[in-house]
Design a protein around this motif. Structure first.
Motif, PDB file in Angstrom:
ATOM      1  N   VAL A 176       1.103  -7.092  13.085  1.00  0.00           N
ATOM      2  CA  VAL A 176       1.157  -8.322  12.363  1.00  0.00           C
ATOM      3  C   VAL A 176       1.167  -8.171  10.905  1.00  0.00           C
ATOM      4  CG1 VAL A 176       0.637 -10.644  12.104  1.00  0.00           C
ATOM      5  CG2 VAL A 176       0.645  -9.702  14.413  1.00  0.00           C
ATOM      6  N   THR A 202       0.821  -1.230  -0.118  1.00  0.00           N
ATOM      7  CA  THR A 202       0.071  -0.005   0.184  1.00  0.00           C
ATOM      8  C   THR A 202       0.956   1.325  -0.145  1.00  0.00           C
ATOM      9  OG1 THR A 202      -0.257  -0.262   2.504  1.00  0.00           O
ATOM     10  CG2 THR A 202      -1.988  -0.744   1.113  1.00  0.00           C
ATOM     11  N   ILE A 245     -10.185  -1.645   8.027  1.00  0.00           N
ATOM     12  CA  ILE A 245     -11.349  -2.282   8.351  1.00  0.00           C
ATOM     13  C   ILE A 245     -11.389  -2.356   9.793  1.00  0.00           C
ATOM     14  CG2 ILE A 245     -12.768  -4.159   8.345  1.00  0.00           C
ATOM     15  CD1 ILE A 245     -11.526  -4.331   5.314  1.00  0.00           C
ATOM     16  N   LYS A 282      -5.534  -3.313   7.651  1.00  0.00           N
ATOM     17  CA  LYS A 282      -5.264  -2.687   6.673  1.00  0.00           C
ATOM     18  C   LYS A 282      -5.213  -3.662   5.178  1.00  0.00           C
ATOM     19  CE  LYS A 282      -2.813   1.170   5.183  1.00  0.00           C
ATOM     20  NZ  LYS A 282      -3.263   2.480   5.196  1.00  0.00           N
ATOM     21  N   VAL A 283      -5.988  -3.447   4.278  1.00  0.00           N
ATOM     22  CA  VAL A 283      -6.108  -4.250   3.130  1.00  0.00           C
ATOM     23  C   VAL A 283      -5.510  -3.410   1.819  1.00  0.00           C
ATOM     24  CG1 VAL A 283      -8.145  -5.592   3.765  1.00  0.00           C
ATOM     25  CG2 VAL A 283      -8.416  -3.417   2.414  1.00  0.00           C
ATOM     26  N   VAL A 284      -5.182  -4.379   0.968  1.00  0.00           N
ATOM     27  CA  VAL A 284      -4.508  -3.892  -0.260  1.00  0.00           C
ATOM     28  C   VAL A 284      -4.815  -2.710  -1.136  1.00  0.00           C
ATOM     29  CG1 VAL A 284      -3.073  -5.928  -0.927  1.00  0.00           C
ATOM     30  CG2 VAL A 284      -5.412  -5.703  -2.003  1.00  0.00           C
ATOM     31  N   THR A 285      -6.193  -2.347  -0.825  1.00  0.00           N
ATOM     32  CA  THR A 285      -6.776  -1.152  -1.714  1.00  0.00           C
ATOM     33  C   THR A 285      -6.657   0.072  -0.832  1.00  0.00           C
ATOM     34  OG1 THR A 285      -9.021  -1.886  -0.321  1.00  0.00           O
ATOM     35  CG2 THR A 285      -8.789  -2.107  -2.643  1.00  0.00           C
ATOM     36  N   GLY A 286      -5.879  -0.173   0.525  1.00  0.00           N
ATOM     37  CA  GLY A 286      -5.465   0.949   1.510  1.00  0.00           C
ATOM     38  C   GLY A 286      -6.733   1.296   2.527  1.00  0.00           C
ATOM     39  N   ASP A 287      -7.884   0.527   2.314  1.00  0.00           N
ATOM     40  CA  ASP A 287      -8.989   0.549   3.303  1.00  0.00           C
ATOM     41  C   ASP A 287      -8.731   0.007   4.560  1.00  0.00           C
ATOM     42  OD1 ASP A 287     -11.198   1.333   1.602  1.00  0.00           O
ATOM     43  OD2 ASP A 287     -10.796  -0.399   0.365  1.00  0.00           O
ATOM     44  N   VAL A 336     -11.044  -8.286  -2.248  1.00  0.00           N
ATOM     45  CA  VAL A 336     -10.652  -7.963  -0.883  1.00  0.00           C
ATOM     46  C   VAL A 336     -11.606  -8.262  -0.057  1.00  0.00           C
ATOM     47  CG1 VAL A 336      -9.884  -5.931   0.422  1.00  0.00           C
ATOM     48  CG2 VAL A 336      -9.375  -6.161  -2.110  1.00  0.00           C
ATOM     49  N   PHE A 337     -12.711  -7.939  -0.027  1.00  0.00           N
ATOM     50  CA  PHE A 337     -13.736  -8.232   0.973  1.00  0.00           C
ATOM     51  C   PHE A 337     -15.186  -8.299   0.437  1.00  0.00           C
ATOM     52  CE2 PHE A 337     -13.492  -3.535   1.880  1.00  0.00           C
ATOM     53  CZ  PHE A 337     -14.614  -3.311   1.762  1.00  0.00           C
ATOM     54  N   ALA A 394      -5.537 -10.396   0.658  1.00  0.00           N
ATOM     55  CA  ALA A 394      -5.669  -8.997   0.436  1.00  0.00           C
ATOM     56  C   ALA A 394      -5.305  -8.078   1.579  1.00  0.00           C
ATOM     57  CB  ALA A 394      -7.339  -8.786   0.045  1.00  0.00           C
ATOM     58  N   ILE A 395      -5.003  -8.947   2.610  1.00  0.00           N
ATOM     59  CA  ILE A 395      -4.630  -8.204   4.090  1.00  0.00           C
ATOM     60  C   ILE A 395      -3.088  -7.892   4.090  1.00  0.00           C
ATOM     61  CG2 ILE A 395      -4.338  -8.396   6.574  1.00  0.00           C
ATOM     62  CD1 ILE A 395      -6.678 -10.643   6.336  1.00  0.00           C
ATOM     63  N   VAL A 396      -2.925  -6.553   4.652  1.00  0.00           N
ATOM     64  CA  VAL A 396      -1.671  -6.186   4.703  1.00  0.00           C
ATOM     65  C   VAL A 396      -0.840  -6.459   5.961  1.00  0.00           C
ATOM     66  CG1 VAL A 396       0.082  -4.134   4.181  1.00  0.00           C
ATOM     67  CG2 VAL A 396      -1.971  -4.521   2.616  1.00  0.00           C
ATOM     68  N   PHE A 397      -1.889  -5.694   6.949  1.00  0.00           N
ATOM     69  CA  PHE A 397      -1.285  -6.000   8.210  1.00  0.00           C
ATOM     70  C   PHE A 397      -2.859  -5.768   9.183  1.00  0.00           C
ATOM     71  CE2 PHE A 397      -0.420  -1.279   7.691  1.00  0.00           C
ATOM     72  CZ  PHE A 397      -1.243  -0.866   8.445  1.00  0.00           C
ATOM     73  N   ILE A 416     -12.946 -11.157   4.829  1.00  0.00           N
ATOM     74  CA  ILE A 416     -11.814 -10.317   4.195  1.00  0.00           C
ATOM     75  C   ILE A 416     -10.922 -11.563   3.596  1.00  0.00           C
ATOM     76  CG2 ILE A 416      -9.814  -9.252   4.471  1.00  0.00           C
ATOM     77  CD1 ILE A 416     -11.352  -7.857   6.836  1.00  0.00           C
ATOM     78  N   LYS A 432      -7.451 -13.370   3.004  1.00  0.00           N
ATOM     79  CA  LYS A 432      -6.161 -13.323   3.652  1.00  0.00           C
ATOM     80  C   LYS A 432      -5.222 -12.686   2.333  1.00  0.00           C
ATOM     81  CE  LYS A 432      -6.403 -16.295   7.607  1.00  0.00           C
ATOM     82  NZ  LYS A 432      -6.064 -17.644   8.305  1.00  0.00           N
ATOM     83  N   ALA A 449       2.638  -9.217   1.636  1.00  0.00           N
ATOM     84  CA  ALA A 449       2.320  -7.738   1.364  1.00  0.00           C
ATOM     85  C   ALA A 449       3.670  -7.005   1.619  1.00  0.00           C
ATOM     86  CB  ALA A 449       1.445  -7.303   2.435  1.00  0.00           C
TER      87      ALA A 449
END
Lengths: 70, 70, 70, 70, 70, 70
Positions: A57, A30, B34, B27-32, C64-65, B62-65, B58, B60, A62
């Motif tokens: 974590v 990101t 949650i 934080k997900v790859v689109t920057g959102d 993503v979700f 697509a999850i950043v952290f 979600i 996994k 990523a």
């Protein structure tokens, strides 16, 4: 279970960073830059502690790169 | 079926977050970002419940952290 | 062939959404939000029908979700 | 352990760049351009040294392309 | 060789689009929208022909979704 | 070693582009467009030569599509 391959230089370098409690910067997909000390790693994730002992974590898929803190 | 590997620290940490009903931010790859409580995980996805009990599933990949809520 | 693993909670949750014809919103990696009813899934893709019965086939690697429609 | 496949032209080309200490530019998925000399590679990562001998460990999954420095 | 799994609904749907020479729109991870008729698919790629018979070979890992042309 | 599967249409099409020294344009996930002639491919990467004979090694996981030069 995909064990952590401790023969890989990249895995061992991260293990060293954990032992030596080096300050690092991690760039993620990101564009965020996460700073702190690496606390542990497994085959899926890294855990980073910041100055306030807040734990993040991070999924390895990523991560873009890791550098010693500038 | 790719079973959930409960020996991995990252999987166990998420299992703890589920049991303790901790507020987290993902934080997900689109920057959102949650926010909510993790409800369940499997090898592919995480489920998060927000304040209105709305469920977000979600992926996994697509999850950043993930962080404890600030 | 990678069969659909119907023991996974995430796969079963999507199967429920298909049966109950629930309105959902899907966020994909480009940031687009796709709304409609899930029509089918396989191990690679999801199919979504919008209000005009236009079908969109979405690759799971790009999701993503998924959320119930707000 | 996924060994480094030294029969692959791409792996061998990187091995040559390491031996010849060529200056390269690496583009990563965030759009960042990392310049320096490749120090080592394994199946997961590349290590790059810049002019100040600062080491960056880059995950291969995040690399877009590599070029000789312009 | 990863054969094309013709039992998967998603693979068969694309095979139908090829046979029926339907106009489609493909969204890819860069946000580009590629319009045309699907010419062939294999396990890695799709080939699309536009109005000028120009062929674009698209990697499946980069596809977000496919829709009938609006 | 993941051998190059020369039965796949996509692999063979790239092999043809190499033999015929066709000018192509490659779009990658960062949105960059790389123009030139494909020089070689393996299971991981493609090599492209531009007008100045500068070589770019591109990871296949980062390629979105390939087109004949407009």
């Amino acid at each position: 279970m995909p064990d952590l391959d401790t023969n890989l230089p990249s895995i061992r370098q991260i293990q060293s960073l954990i032992k030596e409690k080096k300050e690092v910067e991690l760039k993620v997909v990101t564009g965020d830059l996460i700073a702190g000390k690496i606390f542990w790693q497994d085959s899926e994730c890294l855990s980073v502690l910041d100055h306030y002992d807040r734990q993040t974590v991070i999924w390895k898929h990523a991560i873009v790169f890791i550098q010693p803190k500038a």
